[in-house]
Design a protein around this motif. Structure first.
Motif, PDB file in Angstrom:
ATOM      1  N   ASP A 234       0.835  -1.192   0.000  1.00  0.00           N
ATOM      2  CA  ASP A 234       0.000   0.000   0.000  1.00  0.00           C
ATOM      3  C   ASP A 234       0.871   1.244   0.000  1.00  0.00           C
ATOM      4  O   ASP A 234       1.422   1.621   1.028  1.00  0.00           O
ATOM      5  N   PRO A 235       1.017   1.893  -1.176  1.00  0.00           N
ATOM      6  CA  PRO A 235       1.853   3.093  -1.237  1.00  0.00           C
ATOM      7  C   PRO A 235       1.279   4.260  -0.441  1.00  0.00           C
ATOM      8  O   PRO A 235       1.970   5.251  -0.217  1.00  0.00           O
ATOM      9  N   ASP A 236       0.015   4.149   0.010  1.00  0.00           N
ATOM     10  CA  ASP A 236      -0.576   5.207   0.821  1.00  0.00           C
ATOM     11  C   ASP A 236      -0.185   5.089   2.292  1.00  0.00           C
ATOM     12  O   ASP A 236      -0.409   6.016   3.068  1.00  0.00           O
ATOM     13  N   GLU A 237       0.382   3.959   2.667  1.00  0.00           N
ATOM     14  CA  GLU A 237       0.867   3.793   4.035  1.00  0.00           C
ATOM     15  C   GLU A 237       2.332   4.224   4.090  1.00  0.00           C
ATOM     16  O   GLU A 237       3.018   4.246   3.074  1.00  0.00           O
ATOM     17  N   PRO A 238       2.836   4.516   5.280  1.00  0.00           N
ATOM     18  CA  PRO A 238       4.245   4.929   5.388  1.00  0.00           C
ATOM     19  C   PRO A 238       5.200   3.822   4.937  1.00  0.00           C
ATOM     20  O   PRO A 238       4.868   2.632   4.970  1.00  0.00           O
ATOM     21  N   LEU A 239       6.381   4.228   4.544  1.00  0.00           N
ATOM     22  CA  LEU A 239       7.419   3.290   4.140  1.00  0.00           C
ATOM     23  C   LEU A 239       7.642   2.241   5.225  1.00  0.00           C
ATOM     24  O   LEU A 239       7.741   1.045   4.931  1.00  0.00           O
ATOM     25  N   GLU A 240       7.713   2.672   6.467  1.00  0.00           N
ATOM     26  CA  GLU A 240       7.979   1.753   7.570  1.00  0.00           C
ATOM     27  C   GLU A 240       6.931   0.648   7.650  1.00  0.00           C
ATOM     28  O   GLU A 240       7.254  -0.496   7.952  1.00  0.00           O
ATOM     29  N   ALA A 241       5.672   0.979   7.391  1.00  0.00           N
ATOM     30  CA  ALA A 241       4.609  -0.025   7.427  1.00  0.00           C
ATOM     31  C   ALA A 241       4.809  -1.046   6.312  1.00  0.00           C
ATOM     32  O   ALA A 241       4.670  -2.254   6.534  1.00  0.00           O
ATOM     33  N   ASN A 242       5.152  -0.590   5.126  1.00  0.00           N
ATOM     34  CA  ASN A 242       5.389  -1.510   4.016  1.00  0.00           C
ATOM     35  C   ASN A 242       6.590  -2.404   4.292  1.00  0.00           C
ATOM     36  O   ASN A 242       6.576  -3.590   3.970  1.00  0.00           O
ATOM     37  N   LEU A 243       7.624  -1.859   4.916  1.00  0.00           N
ATOM     38  CA  LEU A 243       8.792  -2.676   5.259  1.00  0.00           C
ATOM     39  C   LEU A 243       8.427  -3.722   6.307  1.00  0.00           C
ATOM     40  O   LEU A 243       8.909  -4.858   6.253  1.00  0.00           O
ATOM     41  N   GLU A 244       7.575  -3.367   7.245  1.00  0.00           N
ATOM     42  CA  GLU A 244       7.111  -4.334   8.248  1.00  0.00           C
ATOM     43  C   GLU A 244       6.279  -5.423   7.575  1.00  0.00           C
ATOM     44  O   GLU A 244       6.420  -6.608   7.894  1.00  0.00           O
ATOM     45  N   TYR A 245       5.405  -5.058   6.651  1.00  0.00           N
ATOM     46  CA  TYR A 245       4.614  -6.057   5.925  1.00  0.00           C
ATOM     47  C   TYR A 245       5.530  -6.995   5.139  1.00  0.00           C
ATOM     48  O   TYR A 245       5.313  -8.207   5.102  1.00  0.00           O
ATOM     49  N   LEU A 246       6.561  -6.438   4.526  1.00  0.00           N
ATOM     50  CA  LEU A 246       7.514  -7.256   3.787  1.00  0.00           C
ATOM     51  C   LEU A 246       8.147  -8.287   4.715  1.00  0.00           C
ATOM     52  O   LEU A 246       8.188  -9.484   4.404  1.00  0.00           O
ATOM     53  N   HIS A 247       8.600  -7.838   5.857  1.00  0.00           N
ATOM     54  CA  HIS A 247       9.208  -8.749   6.826  1.00  0.00           C
ATOM     55  C   HIS A 247       8.201  -9.802   7.289  1.00  0.00           C
ATOM     56  O   HIS A 247       8.520 -10.990   7.372  1.00  0.00           O
ATOM     57  N   ARG A 248       6.972  -9.395   7.593  1.00  0.00           N
ATOM     58  CA  ARG A 248       5.950 -10.350   8.062  1.00  0.00           C
ATOM     59  C   ARG A 248       5.679 -11.439   7.023  1.00  0.00           C
ATOM     60  O   ARG A 248       5.541 -12.610   7.364  1.00  0.00           O
ATOM     61  N   HIS A 249       5.573 -11.033   5.765  1.00  0.00           N
ATOM     62  CA  HIS A 249       5.311 -12.031   4.718  1.00  0.00           C
ATOM     63  C   HIS A 249       6.451 -13.031   4.622  1.00  0.00           C
ATOM     64  O   HIS A 249       6.215 -14.239   4.529  1.00  0.00           O
ATOM     65  N   LEU A 250       7.674 -12.546   4.659  1.00  0.00           N
ATOM     66  CA  LEU A 250       8.810 -13.457   4.541  1.00  0.00           C
ATOM     67  C   LEU A 250       8.970 -14.307   5.799  1.00  0.00           C
ATOM     68  O   LEU A 250       9.276 -15.496   5.708  1.00  0.00           O
ATOM     69  N   ALA A 251       8.730 -13.718   6.964  1.00  0.00           N
ATOM     70  CA  ALA A 251       8.801 -14.486   8.209  1.00  0.00           C
ATOM     71  C   ALA A 251       7.728 -15.577   8.231  1.00  0.00           C
ATOM     72  O   ALA A 251       7.961 -16.679   8.742  1.00  0.00           O
ATOM     73  N   ALA A 252       6.568 -15.282   7.661  1.00  0.00           N
ATOM     74  CA  ALA A 252       5.482 -16.266   7.637  1.00  0.00           C
ATOM     75  C   ALA A 252       5.867 -17.509   6.839  1.00  0.00           C
ATOM     76  O   ALA A 252       5.430 -18.618   7.160  1.00  0.00           O
ATOM     77  N   THR A 253       6.712 -17.344   5.831  1.00  0.00           N
ATOM     78  CA  THR A 253       7.113 -18.514   5.036  1.00  0.00           C
ATOM     79  C   THR A 253       7.977 -19.470   5.848  1.00  0.00           C
ATOM     80  O   THR A 253       8.014 -20.660   5.564  1.00  0.00           O
TER      81      THR A 253
END
Length: 107
Positions: free
Chosen positions: A12-31
């Motif tokens: 979501d480009p409307d959310e802050p960069l930090e939120a997108n980086l956290e989502y990125l980490h969560r997705h990879l950690a979930a794997t």
């Protein structure tokens, strides 16, 4: 927005960069919690380590872009994980990488 236990499925480009980086980490950690192919696990694990660092460390934007580019390169090595849910996390992570690199986030 999702709760703390469920990663967001799309960037979501409307959310802050930090939120997108956290989502990125969560997705990879979930794997890491799913039974994925050995080769995929190696690439995903390395990508997750970088994503965790980017999500938890205050870095300059140029460093973030460089590391997210590295994550994108690692993820490109994975065609399939051998697990449907992990494949969804993989695709979401790829999309977040593109969003982070192609968006101007408000500082």
């Amino acid at each position: 927005m999702t709760d703390d236990t469920t990663p967001q499925r799309v960037p979501d480009p409307d959310e802050p960069l930090e939120a997108n980086l956290e989502y990125l980490h969560r997705h990879l950690a979930a794997t890491a919690e799913l039974p994925v192919d050995r080769d995929a696990s190696r690439w995903l694990g390395e990508a997750d380590a970088i994503a965790r660092d980017v999500a938890t460390t205050d870095l300059e934007r140029s460093v973030v872009d460089e590391r997210v580019g590295k994550i994108e390169t690692l993820l490109a090595e994975v065609d399939e994980t051998g697990h449907e849910e992990a494949d969804e996390h993989l695709e979401a992570a790829r999309q977040i990488c593109v969003t982070v690199q192609n968006s101007d986030f408000d500082a």
